[in-house]
Enzyme design. Structure first.
Site, PDB file in Angstrom:
ATOM      1  N   ASP A 249     -14.315 -27.733 -37.138  1.00 16.30           N
ATOM      2  CA  ASP A 249     -12.812 -27.273 -37.475  1.00 16.30           C
ATOM      3  C   ASP A 249     -12.106 -28.773 -37.157  1.00 16.30           C
ATOM      4  OD1 ASP A 249     -10.455 -26.319 -37.979  1.00 16.30           O
ATOM      5  OD2 ASP A 249     -10.637 -25.043 -36.061  1.00 16.30           O
TER       6      ASP A 249
ATOM      7  N   ASN B  85      -8.779 -28.757 -37.920  1.00 15.64           N
ATOM      8  CA  ASN B  85      -7.106 -28.693 -37.782  1.00 15.64           C
ATOM      9  C   ASN B  85      -6.802 -27.428 -36.687  1.00 15.64           C
ATOM     10  OD1 ASN B  85      -7.751 -26.377 -39.372  1.00 15.64           O
ATOM     11  ND2 ASN B  85      -6.544 -26.818 -40.964  1.00 15.64           N
TER      12      ASN B  85
ATOM     13  N   ASP C 243      -7.504 -24.289 -36.795  1.00  9.26           N
ATOM     14  CA  ASP C 243      -7.144 -23.055 -36.969  1.00  9.26           C
ATOM     15  C   ASP C 243      -8.266 -21.996 -36.958  1.00  9.26           C
ATOM     16  OD1 ASP C 243      -8.667 -23.612 -39.125  1.00  9.26           O
ATOM     17  OD2 ASP C 243      -7.430 -23.043 -40.877  1.00  9.26           O
TER      18      ASP C 243
ATOM     19  N   ASP D 224     -13.583 -26.947 -41.938  1.00  8.04           N
ATOM     20  CA  ASP D 224     -12.738 -27.463 -43.009  1.00  8.04           C
ATOM     21  C   ASP D 224     -13.591 -28.739 -43.539  1.00  8.04           C
ATOM     22  OD1 ASP D 224     -11.689 -29.101 -40.875  1.00  8.04           O
ATOM     23  OD2 ASP D 224     -10.222 -27.833 -40.640  1.00  8.04           O
TER      24      ASP D 224
ATOM     25  N   ASP E   6     -21.919 -25.683 -54.702  1.00  6.71           N
ATOM     26  CA  ASP E   6     -22.063 -24.357 -55.006  1.00  6.71           C
ATOM     27  C   ASP E   6     -21.449 -24.219 -56.397  1.00  6.71           C
ATOM     28  OD1 ASP E   6     -23.039 -21.571 -54.680  1.00  6.71           O
ATOM     29  OD2 ASP E   6     -23.316 -22.579 -52.737  1.00  6.71           O
TER      30      ASP E   6
ATOM     31  N   ASP F  61     -25.321 -20.188 -57.543  1.00  2.00           N
ATOM     32  CA  ASP F  61     -25.512 -18.878 -57.243  1.00  2.00           C
ATOM     33  C   ASP F  61     -25.939 -17.939 -58.188  1.00  2.00           C
ATOM     34  OD1 ASP F  61     -24.363 -17.231 -54.737  1.00  2.00           O
ATOM     35  OD2 ASP F  61     -23.277 -16.358 -56.380  1.00  2.00           O
TER      36      ASP F  61
ATOM     37  N   GLU G 278     -30.376 -20.154 -57.036  1.00  2.00           N
ATOM     38  CA  GLU G 278     -30.841 -18.958 -56.477  1.00  2.00           C
ATOM     39  C   GLU G 278     -31.213 -17.934 -57.196  1.00  2.00           C
ATOM     40  OE1 GLU G 278     -28.914 -15.627 -53.279  1.00  2.00           O
ATOM     41  OE2 GLU G 278     -27.652 -16.578 -55.036  1.00  2.00           O
TER      42      GLU G 278
ATOM     43  N   HIS H 288     -27.163 -18.613 -45.246  1.00  2.00           N
ATOM     44  CA  HIS H 288     -25.954 -17.776 -44.786  1.00  2.00           C
ATOM     45  C   HIS H 288     -26.130 -16.479 -45.249  1.00  2.00           C
ATOM     46  CE1 HIS H 288     -25.473 -18.743 -48.857  1.00  2.00           C
ATOM     47  NE2 HIS H 288     -24.410 -17.888 -49.138  1.00  2.00           N
ATOM     48  N   ASP H 289     -27.067 -15.922 -45.752  1.00  2.12           N
ATOM     49  CA  ASP H 289     -27.164 -14.620 -46.154  1.00  2.12           C
ATOM     50  C   ASP H 289     -28.159 -13.836 -45.616  1.00  2.12           C
ATOM     51  OD1 ASP H 289     -25.293 -14.836 -48.251  1.00  2.12           O
ATOM     52  OD2 ASP H 289     -26.818 -15.560 -49.812  1.00  2.12           O
TER      53      ASP H 289
HETATM   54  C1  GLC Z   1     -25.220 -15.469 -53.311  1.00  3.55           C
HETATM   55  C2  GLC Z   1     -24.582 -15.925 -52.301  1.00  3.55           C
HETATM   56  C3  GLC Z   1     -23.774 -15.044 -51.479  1.00  3.55           C
HETATM   57  C4  GLC Z   1     -22.921 -14.169 -52.049  1.00  3.55           C
HETATM   58  C5  GLC Z   1     -23.287 -13.592 -53.505  1.00  3.55           C
HETATM   59  C6  GLC Z   1     -22.558 -13.224 -54.477  1.00  3.55           C
HETATM   60  O1  GLC Z   1     -26.380 -14.560 -53.077  1.00  3.55           O
HETATM   61  O2  GLC Z   1     -25.410 -16.623 -51.488  1.00  3.55           O
HETATM   62  O3  GLC Z   1     -23.573 -15.269 -50.300  1.00  3.55           O
HETATM   63  O4  GLC Z   1     -22.414 -13.076 -51.643  1.00  3.55           O
HETATM   64  O5  GLC Z   1     -24.152 -14.568 -54.138  1.00  3.55           O
HETATM   65  O6  GLC Z   1     -21.674 -14.661 -55.049  1.00  3.55           O
END
Ligand code: GLC
Length: 510
Positions: free
Chosen positions: A24, A26, A28, A32, A101, A198, A253, A315-316
């Site tokens: 980060d 800035n 907040d 970023d 992405d 995605d 993905e 991240h999922d």
């Molecule tokens: C993919 C992303 C996930 C998101 C989902 C809907 O699985 O990795 O984070 O919630 O798609 O876009």
């Protein structure tokens, strides 16, 4: 393999940046693009070849940016378009590539396209989304229940495989195809090196809208949707991307758990260049699961077009160290595994620090899908607030943030960070590890052992999943190039593996 024609991504290591939690600038409390730019040297010094950056586009943030309201602008939370241009330049200046992405399946319900589509049944964009008089039993992901939401104004249901704030685009409409291709062009023209697509398997929908027993049983459609039309969408995207110079890459993905289905998304070399393969992403520390998965990938992804990927965290999903019962020893051994299998490894920010999932209290939860724990901010400095100066970050830090901070691990020769750096260095220097063949070796049941080879360059890797020592008999004489345990390297391999130890071996010149 003819190296003059090997695209860069086959020998690469990709590092995923989740921008909200990286750095980060800035103050907040949300990471970023400027924060990312300031810490780019961390990624370069690690030895990564490319960055995959999760969404930074304009978004109401119902799904942390995967609900996009303007594909061609940066959300003010993350910075500006100028920052994105600077980022592309700065990444390239460090000889790295930048993948971003691309979210084709849906937009935000606040995207002007959807606002127009839902304004009237006769709207010129009505058919850009999927409207029906009657819902079927399809289920949405992220705990959203039915995949259909009733629209009071126009008296129809619209489809959303994720949150109601993420209406699905209708890719059978040629105007949608053209508009989404323009999005790709917008970013390709700005210099990005490729896209992570995605839910790449979701754009095609069953045209009969038939009920599905797996949805009745409670599974979201996005976990298994596998329609021929998604392949056509990907072929169109591939063609467009290939019209640009410089080996731009598409990694998709494909959240289907069967590797045999995933391999279909490489097409005949005319769809994805690479697809994620999910089984290792939720696997516990188990030699049987890993052996099965690696064998399956090796058996199914043989053709030159179908290059594998390896990923343990993103991240999922729960971070892999947490999945391995918090064991740093296992996390260290898994790093050796991840970075020496045949294929392109994807690292998720913070795994090079050995981070675990953060404990996120009830009142701190942000994600409707319950995925906050793996999205916690990176600890840069030893002392709190760990480099996040200003308002406290949007999520709590992971456990042991000071001991696992970058600052601390920089100074410890045996830290996880140093192990990752050394692994990436050894990998970069070895054609066998980057492009070489893969051959499984005989080993005890809890040990996985394999040999990589390319034009005389040879490496052997062995991973002992047992929490007891194991013996491994190898042909020839080998020298330990790297050990996952902080017990040094350089000595001759004597056939013994310590509990949960992984070794990278090179031939011993006698
Ligand atoms: C993919 C992303 C996930 C998101 C989902 C809907 O699985 O990795 O984070 O919630 O798609 O876009």
């Amino acid at each position: 393999m003819d190296l003059t024609h090997t695209p860069w991504w086959k020998g690469a290591v990709v590092y995923q940046v989740y921008p909200r939690s990286f750095a980060d600038a800035n103050g907040d409390g949300v990471g970023d693009l400027t924060g990312l730019m300031r810490q780019l040297d961390h990624i370069a010094k690690l030895g990564a070849d490319a960055i995959w950056l999760s969404p930074f586009y304009r978004s109401p943030m119902a799904d942390a940016g995967y609900d996009i309201s303007d594909h061609c602008d940066v959300d003010p939370l993350f910075g500006s378009l100028e920052d994105a241009d600077n980022l592309i330049r700065e990444v390239h200046a460090r000889d790295m590539k930048l993948l971003i992405d691309f979210v084709p399946n849906h937009t935000s319900d606040q995207h002007p396209w959807f606002i127009e589509s839902r304004s009237a049944r006769c709207s010129p964009k009505r058919d850009w989304y999927i409207w029906r008089d009657q819902p079927n039993d399809w289920r949405a992901a992220l705990g959203a229940g039915s995949a259909w939401t009733w629209d009071e104004t126009t008296q129809q249901y619209y489809l959303h495989l994720f949150l109601p704030q993420q209406p699905d685009l209708n890719w059978r409409n040629t105007e949608v195809v053209a508009a989404m291709h323009r999005v790709l062009q917008f970013w390709l023209d700005r210099g990005v090196d490729g896209f992570r697509i995605d839910v790449a398997h979701c754009t095609g929908k069953d045209p009969t809208f038939a009920d599905h027993p797996r949805c009745l049983a409670g599974e979201p459609l996005s976990d298994f949707n596998d329609q021929p039309y998604s392949h056509e969408v990907l072929r169109g995207i591939r063609k467009l991307v290939e019209s640009y110079p410089g080996d731009r890459v598409l990694v998709g993905e494909v959240n289907i758990r069967a590797t045999s289905s995933v391999v279909q998304y490489y097409g005949a070399g005319d769809e994805l260049h690479m697809s994620f393969n999910f089984p290792p992403l939720d696997a516990p520390w188990d030699p049987v699961l890993f052996r099965t998965c690696v064998r399956e990938v090796e058996a199914l992804l043989r053709p030159a077009e179908a290059w594998p990927t390896w990923v343990l965290s993103n991240h999922d999903n729960e971070r892999h160290r947490t999945r391995y019962d918090g064991s740093m020893r296992r996390a260290r051994a898994s790093a050796v595994l991840l970075l020496t299998l045949r294929g392109t490894p994807f690292l998720y920010q913070g795994e090079e620090l050995g981070l675990e999932n953060a404990e996120v209290g009830h009142d701190q939860r942000v994600d409707p899908g319950g995925r906050d724990g793996c999205r916690a901010p990176l600890p840069w400095e030893y002392d709190a607030p760990h480099g996040w100066h200003g308002v406290p970050p949007w999520l709590p830090f992971p456990p042991d943030a000071n001991e696992l901070s970058v600052e601390r691990q920089e100074r410890q020769p045996d830290s996880m960070l140093q192990l990752y750096r050394e692994l990436l260095r050894l990998r970069r220097a070895s054609p066998a590890l980057r492009w070489g063949s893969w051959q499984e070796l005989d080993s005890p049941p809890e040990v996985l052992a394999w040999r990589r080879e390319h034009e005389g360059d040879v490496r052997t890797v062995c991973v002992n999943f047992a929490d007891e020592p194991r013996e491994l008999v190898l042909e020839g004489a080998w020298r330990v190039a790297l050990s996952s345990r902080p017990d040094g390297a350089g000595h001759r391999f004597d056939g013994r593996l310590a509990p949960e130890q992984a070794l990278l071996l090179e031939p011993l010149a006698l």
